[in-house]
Design a protein around this motif. Structure first.
Motif, PDB file in Angstrom:
ATOM      1  N   UNK A 124       0.858  -1.397   0.002  1.00 53.09           N
ATOM      2  CA  UNK A 124       0.032  -0.090   0.022  1.00 53.09           C
ATOM      3  C   UNK A 124       0.682   1.237   0.008  1.00 53.09           C
ATOM      4  N   UNK A 125       2.028   1.203   0.793  1.00 50.29           N
ATOM      5  CA  UNK A 125       2.819   2.408   0.803  1.00 50.29           C
ATOM      6  C   UNK A 125       3.548   2.696  -0.503  1.00 50.29           C
ATOM      7  N   UNK A 126       4.079   1.729  -1.078  1.00 48.04           N
ATOM      8  CA  UNK A 126       4.377   1.698  -2.618  1.00 48.04           C
ATOM      9  C   UNK A 126       3.418   2.092  -3.525  1.00 48.04           C
ATOM     10  N   UNK A 127       2.099   1.645  -3.551  1.00 49.19           N
ATOM     11  CA  UNK A 127       1.076   1.967  -4.291  1.00 49.19           C
ATOM     12  C   UNK A 127       0.759   3.555  -4.446  1.00 49.19           C
ATOM     13  N   UNK A 128       0.606   3.846  -3.152  1.00 52.01           N
ATOM     14  CA  UNK A 128       0.383   5.121  -2.762  1.00 52.01           C
ATOM     15  C   UNK A 128       1.216   6.297  -3.325  1.00 52.01           C
ATOM     16  N   UNK A 129       2.677   5.745  -3.128  1.00 48.44           N
ATOM     17  CA  UNK A 129       3.785   6.622  -3.677  1.00 48.44           C
ATOM     18  C   UNK A 129       3.796   6.743  -5.178  1.00 48.44           C
ATOM     19  N   UNK A 130       3.264   5.642  -5.890  1.00 48.40           N
ATOM     20  CA  UNK A 130       3.483   5.760  -7.420  1.00 48.40           C
ATOM     21  C   UNK A 130       2.197   6.602  -7.842  1.00 48.40           C
ATOM     22  N   UNK A 131       1.172   6.564  -7.153  1.00 50.02           N
ATOM     23  CA  UNK A 131      -0.009   7.627  -7.579  1.00 50.02           C
ATOM     24  C   UNK A 131      -0.063   8.758  -7.068  1.00 50.02           C
ATOM     25  N   UNK A 132       1.275   9.066  -6.232  1.00 49.25           N
ATOM     26  CA  UNK A 132       1.471  10.596  -5.696  1.00 49.25           C
ATOM     27  C   UNK A 132       0.869  10.978  -4.482  1.00 49.25           C
ATOM     28  N   UNK A 133       0.370  10.023  -4.011  1.00 50.89           N
ATOM     29  CA  UNK A 133      -0.494  10.550  -2.636  1.00 50.89           C
ATOM     30  C   UNK A 133       0.490  10.293  -1.325  1.00 50.89           C
ATOM     31  N   UNK A 134       1.833   9.556  -1.452  1.00 57.68           N
ATOM     32  CA  UNK A 134       2.664   9.404  -0.376  1.00 57.68           C
ATOM     33  C   UNK A 134       4.146   9.594  -0.769  1.00 57.68           C
ATOM     34  N   UNK A 135       4.990  10.379   0.045  1.00 57.12           N
ATOM     35  CA  UNK A 135       6.376  10.532  -0.326  1.00 57.12           C
ATOM     36  C   UNK A 135       7.350   9.585   0.368  1.00 57.12           C
ATOM     37  N   UNK A 136       8.084   8.989  -0.168  1.00 55.98           N
ATOM     38  CA  UNK A 136       8.940   8.039   0.344  1.00 55.98           C
ATOM     39  C   UNK A 136      10.556   8.881   0.486  1.00 55.98           C
ATOM     40  N   UNK A 137      11.128   8.254   1.556  1.00 56.04           N
ATOM     41  CA  UNK A 137      12.328   8.834   1.985  1.00 56.04           C
ATOM     42  C   UNK A 137      13.341   7.949   0.854  1.00 56.04           C
ATOM     43  N   UNK A 138      14.687   8.729   0.807  1.00 53.42           N
ATOM     44  CA  UNK A 138      15.592   7.918   0.091  1.00 53.42           C
ATOM     45  C   UNK A 138      15.817   6.876   0.148  1.00 53.42           C
ATOM     46  N   UNK A 139      15.855   6.375   1.439  1.00 56.73           N
ATOM     47  CA  UNK A 139      16.119   4.975   1.899  1.00 56.73           C
ATOM     48  C   UNK A 139      14.724   4.295   1.358  1.00 56.73           C
ATOM     49  N   UNK A 140      13.981   4.577   1.444  1.00 53.23           N
ATOM     50  CA  UNK A 140      12.545   3.856   1.039  1.00 53.23           C
ATOM     51  C   UNK A 140      12.478   3.717  -0.369  1.00 53.23           C
ATOM     52  N   UNK A 141      12.997   4.716  -1.038  1.00 53.47           N
ATOM     53  CA  UNK A 141      12.737   4.519  -2.675  1.00 53.47           C
ATOM     54  C   UNK A 141      13.685   3.473  -3.058  1.00 53.47           C
ATOM     55  N   UNK A 142      14.938   3.389  -2.444  1.00 59.74           N
ATOM     56  CA  UNK A 142      15.790   2.416  -2.861  1.00 59.74           C
ATOM     57  C   UNK A 142      15.346   1.116  -2.272  1.00 59.74           C
ATOM     58  N   UNK A 143      14.608   0.861  -1.396  1.00 59.75           N
ATOM     59  CA  UNK A 143      13.817  -0.437  -1.153  1.00 59.75           C
ATOM     60  C   UNK A 143      12.721  -0.589  -2.006  1.00 59.75           C
ATOM     61  N   UNK A 144      12.054   0.468  -2.605  1.00 61.99           N
ATOM     62  CA  UNK A 144      10.956   0.178  -3.149  1.00 61.99           C
ATOM     63  C   UNK A 144      11.241  -0.212  -4.714  1.00 61.99           C
ATOM     64  N   UNK A 145      12.393   0.153  -5.355  1.00 61.03           N
ATOM     65  CA  UNK A 145      12.896  -0.495  -6.635  1.00 61.03           C
ATOM     66  C   UNK A 145      13.242  -1.948  -6.680  1.00 61.03           C
ATOM     67  N   UNK A 146      12.111  -2.544  -6.506  1.00 62.41           N
ATOM     68  CA  UNK A 146      12.308  -4.089  -6.109  1.00 62.41           C
ATOM     69  C   UNK A 146      13.060  -4.772  -7.525  1.00 62.41           C
TER      70      UNK A 146
END
Length: 311
Positions: free
Chosen positions: A261-283
């Motif tokens: 859910x965190x990743x999906x919300x980030x992709x649609x622009x409803x949630x901002x990921x930290x730099x560390x989270x963005x690295x982890x999100x690039x699965x």
């Protein structure tokens, strides 16, 4: 003259030049060099962001080097500059005790860089340091990767060589340099008067070349290697946090529906990921965070695929 004759003439001239070089006893040093601050990146030598930025400033010549004892007339010493000759004395002031030291060539450059990075100078390496310590003492004829690894030599460490077989400090028949990085094959360092004519440059050499150029080939020994204490080093330049596991955006030890859910919300622009989270999100490892990544996380949560770790 034909193209063939011109080429042949150039080749002959080059061959004669090479012959003359070796006939005159001129030694061409092996190694790789960086002479332009635009080509040097601190991040190539350390993973600590603040230290990398400080090294970038050093490469650009900002080392708080001065032309007068009052330390009011600053002199830049960027990579590629050739000011550090024996005819020019420069000064460095320690910010903690307000005292200055003077010197020439590699000695004052090494002290200036160390002072810029860590807030104190080394001088002869035999005084009471504020935040530093000697990690390798004098007398060794050569150094190796194993020596550095065992001593825990850090990026920014100050090394001094000496003509004294005991390892005791020598004021003239010696050399100072700043260690940047090393591995099993090579060592990189920056020094002033690198070529004997005042040049500032980054050198990368094999350990054999390093020893020949700085120690055995000059009949010198290690005088000392000085660096900050681990506690001071970590406080001044904190290490980056360990990366989050791939897909585990909330770092709870599991990749589950919350991460999806965190990743999906980030992709649609409803949630901002930290730099560390963005690295982890690039699965999927394509250096982008998009619908492909959250689809893969969803399939992982459903048990259809497994997200690889250790990328």
């Amino acid at each position: 003259m034909s193209s063939f004759k011109r080429t042949a003439s150039l080749l002959l001239t080059f061959a004669l030049l090479i012959t003359a070089v070796f006939a005159c006893g001129i030694t061409v040093s092996a190694g790789e060099y960086i002479l332009d601050a635009e080509e040097a990146r601190g991040s190539d030598y350390t993973d600590r962001p603040a230290l990398a930025a400080a090294l970038d400033a050093v490469f650009a010549g900002d080392i708080d080097l001065y032309r007068n004892a009052a330390c009011t007339k600053e002199k830049e010493a960027a990579l590629g500059s050739s000011h550090l000759t024996g005819s020019n004395m420069y000064y460095v002031m320690c910010p903690e005790d307000g005292k200055s030291i003077a010197g020439w060539q590699c000695y004052i450059y090494g002290n200036a860089v160390y002072n810029k990075l860590f807030g104190e100078y080394v001088r002869h390496g035999d005084h009471d340091f504020l935040h530093s310590r000697v990690v390798i003492g004098g007398g060794a004829k050569t150094v190796s990767y194993e020596d550095f690894k065992e001593a825990g030599v850090l990026c920014g460490a100050y090394m001094r060589t000496t003509a004294n077989s005991s390892g005791k400090y020598h004021s003239s028949k010696a050399h100072s340099l700043i260690i940047l990085s090393y591995d099993t094959e090579t060592i990189s360092y920056v020094d002033g008067n690198s070529d004997g004519r005042g040049l500032v440059r980054i050198n990368t050499r094999t350990w054999e070349e390093f020893n020949k150029v700085n120690l055995t080939g000059k009949n010198r020994r290690v005088c000392h290697i000085v660096q900050p204490t681990p506690e001071y080093y970590d406080a001044l330049y904190p290490a980056p946090p360990d990366p989050l596991p791939a897909g585990d955006l909330n770092d709870d030890g599991d990749v589950n529906a919350i991460d999806y859910m965190m990743l999906k919300l980030s992709v649609i622009g409803s949630y901002s990921l930290s730099a560390a989270q963005r690295l982890a999100a690039d699965v999927n490892g394509d250096e982008r965070v998009n619908a492909l990544d959250y689809a893969m996380v969803k399939r992982h949560v459903m048990g259809i695929v497994s997200i690889p770790q250790g990328r």
